[in-house]
Motif scaffolding. Sequence first.
Motif, PDB file in Angstrom:
ATOM      1  N   UNK A 147       0.817  -1.218   0.000  1.00 37.42           N
ATOM      2  CA  UNK A 147       0.000   0.000   0.000  1.00 37.42           C
ATOM      3  C   UNK A 147       0.845   1.260   0.000  1.00 37.42           C
ATOM      4  N   UNK A 148       1.966   1.231   0.737  1.00 42.86           N
ATOM      5  CA  UNK A 148       2.770   2.458   0.860  1.00 42.86           C
ATOM      6  C   UNK A 148       4.067   2.404   0.046  1.00 42.86           C
ATOM      7  N   UNK A 149       4.500   1.207  -0.346  1.00 48.93           N
ATOM      8  CA  UNK A 149       5.774   1.075  -1.059  1.00 48.93           C
ATOM      9  C   UNK A 149       6.979   1.087  -0.117  1.00 48.93           C
ATOM     10  N   UNK A 150       6.737   1.247   1.192  1.00 46.15           N
ATOM     11  CA  UNK A 150       7.834   1.292   2.167  1.00 46.15           C
ATOM     12  C   UNK A 150       8.429  -0.100   2.373  1.00 46.15           C
ATOM     13  N   UNK A 151       9.754  -0.138   2.637  1.00 48.86           N
ATOM     14  CA  UNK A 151      10.401  -1.418   2.953  1.00 48.86           C
ATOM     15  C   UNK A 151      10.354  -1.623   4.463  1.00 48.86           C
ATOM     16  N   UNK A 152       9.920  -2.806   4.884  1.00 46.67           N
ATOM     17  CA  UNK A 152       9.918  -3.127   6.319  1.00 46.67           C
ATOM     18  C   UNK A 152      10.771  -4.378   6.548  1.00 46.67           C
ATOM     19  N   UNK A 153      11.560  -4.353   7.610  1.00 46.15           N
ATOM     20  CA  UNK A 153      12.360  -5.528   7.974  1.00 46.15           C
ATOM     21  C   UNK A 153      11.566  -6.359   8.976  1.00 46.15           C
ATOM     22  N   UNK A 154      11.478  -7.653   8.738  1.00 48.54           N
ATOM     23  CA  UNK A 154      10.809  -8.565   9.675  1.00 48.54           C
ATOM     24  C   UNK A 154      11.848  -9.466  10.317  1.00 48.54           C
ATOM     25  N   UNK A 155      11.856  -9.505  11.653  1.00 47.45           N
ATOM     26  CA  UNK A 155      12.728 -10.437  12.353  1.00 47.45           C
ATOM     27  C   UNK A 155      12.043 -11.809  12.361  1.00 47.45           C
ATOM     28  N   UNK A 156      12.780 -12.790  12.831  1.00 48.68           N
ATOM     29  CA  UNK A 156      12.228 -14.147  12.904  1.00 48.68           C
ATOM     30  C   UNK A 156      10.969 -14.161  13.779  1.00 48.68           C
ATOM     31  N   UNK A 157      11.046 -13.522  14.937  1.00 51.95           N
ATOM     32  CA  UNK A 157       9.878 -13.515  15.833  1.00 51.95           C
ATOM     33  C   UNK A 157       8.663 -12.901  15.163  1.00 51.95           C
TER      34      UNK A 157
END
Length: 338
Positions: A147-157
Amino acid sequence: MTILEHHSLLPYNTFGLEAKARYFVEVASIEELREVLNNERLKGMPRFILGGGSNILLTKDFDGLVIKNSLNGIETIKEDDDHVWLKCGSGEAWHSLVLHTIELGLSGIENLSLIPGQMGAAPMQNIGAYGVELEAVFESLEAVDMNTGEVRVFTKDECLFGYRESVFKTTLKGQYCIVSVTMRLNKLPKFNISYGDIKRTLDDMRIWEPTVKAVSDAVIKIRQSKLPDPKVLGNSGSFFKNPEIPKAQFDALQAYYPLIPNFPLPNEMVKVPAGWLIEQCGWKGKRVGNTGSHSQQALVLVNYGGATGAEIYQLALDIQASVKEKFGITIVPEVNVV
Ligand SMILES: Cc1cc2nc3c(=O)[nH]c(=O)nc-3n(C[C@H](O)[C@H](O)[C@H](O)COP(=O)(O)OP(=O)(O)OC[C@H]3O[C@@H](n4cnc5c(N)ncnc54)[C@H](O)[C@@H]3O)c2cc1C
């Protein structure tokens, strides 16, 4: 970057099903992905990220935008005495990546050899085989918010991995395009060969001191002997997940079916092989029109040629209903029905 219209998805799914995408575009970078997401003509319509198409069942034409992922690239981002951290573009072909890590002398994903598909889909359902799941080597991933085009980092948790599950299949379904995955691999091999036939196959291969390559070769050998090759017989691997049921329910079933295979889990739960349940309902090897349950793997539904996605889906519903009726267990698809 070309936007195609009414594009056939036949070459892009391992079931070998014909279905058309209203719009189809291939993206090779985050910038191209953002360009597509911002395209005025394509805004607001249903969107679907397509990897290798080995875990989807196309039941009809897709009246929206299919984004074919071609974000490639493999990079070593960190290293210590014991580990190497590899950051991999989500469009990398999974099996080629496994072979590449073996060539680099790294271990951790050799048991996952020959699983079709791309890197990006691997965390989607926490791919697993022969006692190893992706989460064992997973470090983090980057995903673009659609929706925003932003990059988000996801951790394992944050990925909430479970058995063939992650947050991307549940609460965040359809919201993110995974663009890269970082795995932490071992410099010194830690073998996991107790599961299934790996040890026996290594013995047959007269390998007494396994290497990472040998374990991968053994896994490939086993898989080639057990699973139908999608290039020959359209399929999507295991169609259903193995159900996990409360121990009390299992005990009651075992009284009627003493031979029921089972894998005790923590929390008073028991995993039961869906293939066994399906076989007991008489589906193994049964052909219905152009589709059916495979003769050696009841859990694998196949396209004998000319099947439609709707036909395969109906078979899946019929199998699901008969397992429910006979055992009182609801089996749910592992495959993403589109
Ligand atoms: C013969 C055969 C054997 C198999 N064996 C196994 C096995 O042993 N273990 C196992 O776990 N699986 C197995 N599978 C299933 C399948 O290979 C895996 O689930 C694989 O990870 C799917 O990858 P894909 O790129 O083909 O995904 P696709 O089928 O293209 O997509 C699957 C889902 O992921 C989404 N998706 C794909 N890429 C992205 C992305 N970059 N970002 C966000 N969403 C995305 C899609 O929208 C879709 O919902 C098998 C399949 C076959 C055909």
